[in-house]
Write a protein that holds these residues in place. Sequence first.
Motif, short mmCIF file in Angstrom:
data_model
loop_
_atom_site.label_atom_id
_atom_site.label_comp_id
_atom_site.label_asym_id
_atom_site.label_seq_id
_atom_site.Cartn_x
_atom_site.Cartn_y
_atom_site.Cartn_z
N ALA A 254 -13.27 -42.56 224.00
CA ALA A 254 -14.47 -41.87 223.53
C ALA A 254 -15.37 -41.53 224.73
CB ALA A 254 -15.22 -42.76 222.55
N ARG A 255 -16.12 -40.46 224.60
CA ARG A 255 -16.99 -40.00 225.67
C ARG A 255 -18.44 -40.35 225.38
NH1 ARG A 255 -13.83 -35.99 224.02
NH2 ARG A 255 -15.60 -35.01 222.97
N GLU A 256 -19.23 -40.41 226.44
CA GLU A 256 -20.65 -40.70 226.27
C GLU A 256 -21.33 -39.57 225.51
OE1 GLU A 256 -24.49 -41.56 229.18
OE2 GLU A 256 -22.48 -42.21 229.79
N GLY A 257 -22.16 -39.90 224.51
CA GLY A 257 -22.81 -38.92 223.66
C GLY A 257 -22.02 -38.55 222.43
N GLN A 258 -20.81 -39.03 222.30
CA GLN A 258 -19.96 -38.71 221.14
C GLN A 258 -20.43 -39.48 219.91
OE1 GLN A 258 -15.77 -39.17 221.89
NE2 GLN A 258 -15.28 -39.40 219.72
N ARG A 259 -20.54 -38.79 218.78
CA ARG A 259 -20.87 -39.43 217.50
C ARG A 259 -19.59 -39.95 216.87
NH1 ARG A 259 -25.93 -38.58 215.73
NH2 ARG A 259 -25.32 -39.08 213.58
N VAL A 260 -19.65 -41.20 216.42
CA VAL A 260 -18.45 -41.85 215.86
C VAL A 260 -18.80 -42.43 214.50
CG1 VAL A 260 -17.48 -42.38 218.13
CG2 VAL A 260 -19.04 -44.00 217.05
N ARG A 261 -17.75 -42.68 213.70
CA ARG A 261 -17.91 -43.30 212.40
C ARG A 261 -17.35 -44.71 212.44
NH1 ARG A 261 -19.59 -39.85 208.72
NH2 ARG A 261 -18.98 -41.26 207.03
N ALA A 262 -17.76 -45.53 211.50
CA ALA A 262 -17.33 -46.92 211.45
C ALA A 262 -15.80 -46.99 211.37
CB ALA A 262 -17.96 -47.64 210.26
N ILE B 299 -0.67 -61.41 217.65
CA ILE B 299 -0.74 -60.08 217.04
C ILE B 299 -2.20 -59.69 216.79
CG2 ILE B 299 -0.17 -58.77 214.98
CD1 ILE B 299 2.47 -60.31 214.86
N ALA B 300 -3.01 -60.69 216.36
CA ALA B 300 -4.43 -60.41 216.15
C ALA B 300 -5.11 -60.05 217.47
CB ALA B 300 -5.11 -61.61 215.51
N GLN B 301 -4.73 -60.73 218.55
CA GLN B 301 -5.30 -60.39 219.86
C GLN B 301 -4.88 -58.99 220.29
OE1 GLN B 301 -4.87 -63.33 222.97
NE2 GLN B 301 -4.88 -65.02 221.50
N ARG B 302 -3.64 -58.60 219.95
CA ARG B 302 -3.19 -57.26 220.32
C ARG B 302 -3.96 -56.22 219.53
NH1 ARG B 302 3.08 -55.64 219.82
NH2 ARG B 302 2.60 -55.97 217.62
N ARG B 303 -4.29 -56.53 218.26
CA ARG B 303 -5.09 -55.57 217.48
C ARG B 303 -6.48 -55.40 218.08
NH1 ARG B 303 -2.59 -57.97 212.79
NH2 ARG B 303 -4.39 -59.34 212.53
N GLN B 304 -7.01 -56.50 218.70
CA GLN B 304 -8.34 -56.39 219.31
C GLN B 304 -8.36 -55.44 220.49
OE1 GLN B 304 -9.48 -60.36 220.34
NE2 GLN B 304 -10.00 -60.95 218.24
N LEU B 305 -7.18 -55.13 221.07
CA LEU B 305 -7.13 -54.19 222.18
C LEU B 305 -7.35 -52.76 221.72
CD1 LEU B 305 -4.17 -55.66 224.27
CD2 LEU B 305 -6.62 -55.90 224.65
N GLU B 306 -7.33 -52.54 220.41
CA GLU B 306 -7.75 -51.25 219.86
C GLU B 306 -9.24 -51.34 219.57
OE1 GLU B 306 -5.55 -49.97 216.51
OE2 GLU B 306 -3.71 -49.59 217.67
N VAL B 307 -10.04 -50.76 220.44
CA VAL B 307 -11.49 -50.85 220.34
C VAL B 307 -11.97 -49.82 219.32
CG1 VAL B 307 -13.66 -50.79 221.61
CG2 VAL B 307 -11.58 -51.54 222.76
N ARG B 308 -12.65 -50.30 218.27
CA ARG B 308 -13.11 -49.42 217.19
C ARG B 308 -14.61 -49.55 217.01
NH1 ARG B 308 -8.95 -47.29 214.40
NH2 ARG B 308 -6.87 -48.19 214.80
N ALA B 309 -15.21 -48.49 216.46
CA ALA B 309 -16.65 -48.46 216.24
C ALA B 309 -17.03 -49.41 215.12
CB ALA B 309 -17.11 -47.04 215.91
N PRO B 310 -18.04 -50.28 215.33
CA PRO B 310 -18.43 -51.23 214.27
C PRO B 310 -19.26 -50.58 213.17
CG PRO B 310 -19.80 -51.54 216.20
CD PRO B 310 -18.79 -50.50 216.58
N ILE C 155 -22.85 -48.80 221.68
CA ILE C 155 -22.98 -48.00 220.47
C ILE C 155 -24.35 -48.22 219.86
CG2 ILE C 155 -21.94 -47.43 218.24
CD1 ILE C 155 -20.06 -46.99 220.54
N VAL C 156 -25.04 -47.13 219.53
CA VAL C 156 -26.33 -47.20 218.87
C VAL C 156 -26.19 -46.57 217.50
CG1 VAL C 156 -28.72 -46.40 218.91
CG2 VAL C 156 -27.63 -47.17 221.01
N GLY C 157 -26.65 -47.31 216.45
CA GLY C 157 -26.53 -46.84 215.08
C GLY C 157 -27.43 -45.65 214.80
N ALA C 158 -27.03 -44.91 213.81
CA ALA C 158 -27.79 -43.70 213.45
C ALA C 158 -29.06 -44.03 212.70
CB ALA C 158 -26.91 -42.76 212.62
N GLU C 159 -29.15 -45.21 212.07
CA GLU C 159 -30.32 -45.59 211.27
C GLU C 159 -30.74 -47.01 211.63
OE1 GLU C 159 -29.21 -45.24 207.25
OE2 GLU C 159 -28.92 -43.06 207.30
#
Length: 700
Positions: free
Chosen positions: A462-470, A531-542, A569-573
């Motif tokens: 992801a790039r800086e300034g990009q809007r992302v969803r949970a 396997i759970a640790q490997r899933r954590q390597l996929e960084v996702r928006a909270p 990450i900064v929330g929209a609300e």
Amino acid sequence: MPLPPLRQELSLHPGPVDPYGAPTWTLHDPAANRFYQLSWPAFEILSRWHRGDAAQVLAAVNAETTLQVGADDLEDLYRLLAGHHLLVGHDAAYTGRLAESAAAQRMSKTMWLLKHYLFFRVPLLRPMPLLKRLAPRLEWAFTPACWYALAAIAVFGLYLASRRWDEFTHTFSAYAGPEGLLGIGIALSFAKVLHEFGHALTAYRCGCRVPTMGVAFLVMWPVLYTDTNEAWKLRRRGERLRIGAAGMLSELALAALATLAWSFLPDGPLRSAAFLLATSTWLLTLAINASPFMRFDGYFLLSDWLEMPNLHERAFALARWRLREALFGLGEAPPESFTPGRQRFLLAFAFATWLYRLVLFFGIALMVYHLFFKALGLLLMVIELGWFIVLPIWRELRVWWSRRAALRWHRQTLRTAAVLALLALLVLVPWQGTVRAPAVLTAVRNQSLYAAQAGRIVGDAAREGQRVRAGERLATLVSPELEFRLRMAQAQEQALRWQVEQQPFATELQEAGDVLRRRWAGAREAVHGLIAQRRQLEVRAPFDGTVVETNAFLAPGAWLARGEKLFQIVGAEGGLKVEAFVGERDHALLDRSQGGRFIADLPEAGTLRCSRAEPDEVNMTVLPQPYLASSHGGRLPVVRNDRQELVPLQTTFRVRLTQCGHAAVAGELPGVAILVRERHSLAQSAWTALLDLLQRERGL
């Protein structure tokens, strides 16, 4: 009035001319090895002291010289002689005074221990026979050609060292361990021995006797010394200056030779010793010995240059007089008469010396406290502060109290009273009602994302300034180490599963019993965990929001360390919040209903008002905001623990300021929060801090 005879062993020597051109003489007491400078009238009176009668002595001085002396002059000289026991006891009263003086000098065991803890001397050598043998062999060291050659060596050595300056300066890192400290100690000891022999040889060449050399202990810290008091017999100021400067010049000559030797010696102990002598000796010489604020070489050089023996005592007496006149306007005459320029210099020198000694003695007290266990360290620190700081102030206050009958209301006393009243109001009135605390302004929904494992970036991020969803993927990392551990765990789990399936058919496996199944269950859990640790390597928006900060190294194929920050990450609300950090005393007295103000470190960010303050009830063990840590240039003192976490050095509570509005903030903005607390005075704060310190140091 009959005059008691002088002690027979006293000797009188011509002295230097005083600053006004009048001759002086020096009276030597060999028993105490003390010297007394006499003025012309005192010398003429003392020269006729053998007449034995005060009236005859005064009449002879007035008749045989151009002087006109009176009873006051003779009485002042008598007090000097009697006060320093330079007279022969001639009656019972004088013998009684000697007995009283001896009794007053006797100390109790406690006082003896106290004074010898603060300062005592241990003579080690009577150097005169050695000086007689060394002086003829070292005649060359006192020639101008020798010092011109040393100056050329110093310039050449510095030139060669400058061509290898990085190598020269980085040599300091090799002396950080115990061996390096031992080497520094040996080099300094050698330099200081040379320093003292420089004084002794120069004094011997000038015709002075050097009775002892040894070591003095100043607050248990060893300092070499050489007794060169006979330098006061010398008439020429230049000779005394050479004796005073000989030690420092010897060390500087040694440093010049060592600097040149460093450039030619091969790596090894000799080169290391040359480096230490080239660096530590002249630095410490100029930093300590050249200071005129303590009774080291710099003080005696300044005293001889100004032609003012007992410079410290005379400057301090003048400063005390000036202080009393400024505060109370007593109208007393100064202790000595000086020219206006000399008086201004002595006053500035006295106040600078007091300030220097205040800082020095306070630092020594802290050092002594930390060198011993708590009870003894605290006792020794109190002794240091009491003897060197509190006792001189107490003595001066007693003098002020003794002069209270002479006080009158006028401009000086009115000004002093007004200043004291203002200080009392400033210290005693509870006017402080706010707390300035380091703080960080962020969005309410604000989260930093970190690398769970060391790994390599795969694909785009992801790039800086990009809007992302949970739940949206921001970056993917691959950890070869984690993959290897997972394959090993899966292989072990499959082997244990096969053994469990074959257990009913194999006698050896049947002997393992239920332990085999429990091992298989543990292996399955290990696989699931990896396997759970490997899933954590996929960084996702909270949550839904905007990426306001990205790691500068986020690129396909880049390697990142574990715990390295990836995104902010900064929330929209949700608005804004402020997290402030306060100490234990302020935390207990905060007014939660008043909220507070946030002042950003960036001037353009302005001030933000928050309506509510919510302090945590439990102190923090780890600082979550690295912006505020002292290791990152912040205001909170922290240290790193074994897990590289930021641990506050003092008890710290977090205070959340909410209802701060909905302005746009990109990431985290450090600053200061102004919080409201119960009003308190400076005296109350100091008393509370003192009680906290005592309680903490007692281990409660």
